[in-house]
Design an enzyme around this catalytic site. Sequence first.
Site, PDB file in Angstrom:
ATOM      1  N   HIS A  57       0.820  -1.206   0.000  1.00  0.00           N
ATOM      2  CA  HIS A  57       0.000   0.000   0.000  1.00  0.00           C
ATOM      3  C   HIS A  57       0.861   1.267   0.000  1.00  0.00           C
ATOM      4  CE1 HIS A  57      -4.142   1.464   1.539  1.00  0.00           C
ATOM      5  NE2 HIS A  57      -3.536   2.441   0.901  1.00  0.00           N
ATOM      6  N   LEU A  60       2.496   6.504  -4.628  1.00  0.00           N
ATOM      7  CA  LEU A  60       3.730   7.056  -5.206  1.00  0.00           C
ATOM      8  C   LEU A  60       3.459   8.337  -5.998  1.00  0.00           C
ATOM      9  CD1 LEU A  60       5.477   3.696  -6.196  1.00  0.00           C
ATOM     10  CD2 LEU A  60       5.731   5.040  -4.105  1.00  0.00           C
ATOM     11  N   ASN A  91      -4.735   5.721  -7.161  1.00  0.00           N
ATOM     12  CA  ASN A  91      -5.389   7.041  -7.173  1.00  0.00           C
ATOM     13  C   ASN A  91      -4.431   8.120  -7.656  1.00  0.00           C
ATOM     14  OD1 ASN A  91      -3.933   6.790  -4.770  1.00  0.00           O
ATOM     15  ND2 ASN A  91      -5.356   8.010  -3.558  1.00  0.00           N
ATOM     16  N   ASP A 149      -8.553   2.204  -4.062  1.00  0.00           N
ATOM     17  CA  ASP A 149      -8.115   2.830  -2.807  1.00  0.00           C
ATOM     18  C   ASP A 149      -8.120   4.363  -2.872  1.00  0.00           C
ATOM     19  OD1 ASP A 149      -7.058   2.735  -0.078  1.00  0.00           O
ATOM     20  OD2 ASP A 149      -5.365   3.740  -1.012  1.00  0.00           O
ATOM     21  N   HIS A 176     -10.849  -0.651   0.073  1.00  0.00           N
ATOM     22  CA  HIS A 176     -10.774   0.465   1.027  1.00  0.00           C
ATOM     23  C   HIS A 176     -12.169   0.523   1.643  1.00  0.00           C
ATOM     24  CE1 HIS A 176     -10.030   4.944   1.902  1.00  0.00           C
ATOM     25  NE2 HIS A 176     -11.319   4.790   2.106  1.00  0.00           N
ATOM     26  N   HIS A 229      -5.892  -1.234   5.134  1.00  0.00           N
ATOM     27  CA  HIS A 229      -5.786  -0.389   6.342  1.00  0.00           C
ATOM     28  C   HIS A 229      -6.950  -0.496   7.337  1.00  0.00           C
ATOM     29  CE1 HIS A 229      -8.277   2.265   3.914  1.00  0.00           C
ATOM     30  NE2 HIS A 229      -7.289   2.861   3.284  1.00  0.00           N
ATOM     31  N   ASP A 302       0.429   2.430   3.810  1.00  0.00           N
ATOM     32  CA  ASP A 302      -0.416   3.527   3.327  1.00  0.00           C
ATOM     33  C   ASP A 302       0.400   4.828   3.272  1.00  0.00           C
ATOM     34  OD1 ASP A 302      -2.506   4.999   2.354  1.00  0.00           O
ATOM     35  OD2 ASP A 302      -3.787   4.822   4.116  1.00  0.00           O
ATOM     36  N   HIS A 306       2.097  14.161   1.068  1.00  0.00           N
ATOM     37  CA  HIS A 306       1.371  15.370   0.680  1.00  0.00           C
ATOM     38  C   HIS A 306       2.311  16.553   0.830  1.00  0.00           C
ATOM     39  CE1 HIS A 306      -2.572  13.542   0.301  1.00  0.00           C
ATOM     40  NE2 HIS A 306      -2.408  12.941   1.454  1.00  0.00           N
ATOM     41  N   GLY A 321      -3.613  11.591   5.241  1.00  0.00           N
ATOM     42  CA  GLY A 321      -2.493  10.718   4.883  1.00  0.00           C
ATOM     43  C   GLY A 321      -1.202  11.141   5.541  1.00  0.00           C
TER      44      GLY A 321
END
Length: 425
Positions: A57, A60, A91, A149, A176, A229, A302, A306, A321
């Site tokens: 998970h 990238l 995503n 996800d 998810h 998760h 996960d 950011h 996140g």
Amino acid sequence: MTRIVLQGGTIVDSRGEYDGDVAIENGRVVEVGENLRGDDVIDATGCIVAPGFVDLHAHLREPGKEEAETIETGSRAGAKGGYTALVAMPNTDPPQDSVAVIDFVREQGKRAGLVEVVPSGCITLGRRGEALAPMAELAAAGVRIFTDDGSGVQDELLMRRAMEYGKGLGITLAQHCEVASLTKGAVMNECQCCTSLGLPGWPSIAEELMVYRDIELARLTGARVHFLHLSTARSVELVRAAKHDGLPVTAEVTPHHLSLDETRLTTFDTVYKVNPPLRSPRDIAALRAGVLDGTIDALATDHAPHPRRDKELALDQAPPGMLGLETALGVALGVLQIDVAHLVRVMSINPARIAGIEDRHGRDIEPGAPANLVVFDPHATWQVVPEALASKSRNTPYVGMTMRGRVRHTLFNGAFTVRDGEAQR
Ligand code: DOR
């Protein structure tokens, strides 16, 4: 041809723990034994020599959000964390719902050459939850794990069809678990704190309903389902019961859900905002117990980079996140009373199997096996300094913390990607 020898370490793989040297040539393990000689001899005394970690998970961010991470910087963060394979979450922008994007992600991974980047495919087109992605075409292009996800597949019929289709293709559907109508505007776990802080609550039931639904759909269809998760005590109970019934389900938890509780957000610090949210101490205890008794198959990061600009927004606006690749081992060793053989199971052997890459990752260390290996010192300590992280982003919740368990070396296809703690490319 250079012959590398990892000397004097404790080898840990599916067969248990034993002492021995490991010789590597041409990308593969060629010999395991005592007093081996080589051209490049690494002193692994006091260290564990294990199959490289596999993360199920990792976000990238490439293509689309290279400001936060690229496949190269994320791969480097992974290598520093002891990983030799990362499952790239879909995503991205564009999302991973076409062979063109899957090929691009895989190629960028090869170009970086630091870990194997294993693209996941979307379950639905554009992750919009309206129509299935071309799953057969993606499976023919080598995709073994499918997920939307970032969001869960809300529509029951669509999920049923994805499972029926997925069963035929022999792939795994990774969910998810979040019923979106129950989490609209939610920021933190639904608890006493959220009421007194005036922050909209994110109820556990939003996760558990979908875990329950997908267990029943797996029972109906026979499809392989992996739960991403998981964060609540009841989710762990549901998975435990499903496994007891012999259903083909697997599950992961993140290091942050094992280590940080809901009260962190009383500081209003957006670094602690994550999806699913940090939960209660009771949930944390159940997640840890689930890892230790084998209900939870894998630790997965996960890893969700950011940029500072985004995390500086107000709590309700900031994206959820946190980083995870470089701190996973330290957190796991810090919070779990886990023996090292089980740690290697949940960080390498099981995730490799779930991702469908067990022919080259998570393998026993024996002649002929591809040399995808990690060498770590389980007792060495280090401090988390954001500026020293290889990730392009800085949103780690562990700033300044002392971690126990240090990656010394990572080898990918027989070459050092990390040597003496330093990335080699
Ligand atoms: O906290 C999260 N961040 N959870 C997710 O499911 C998605 C991820 C992201 O992409 O940032």
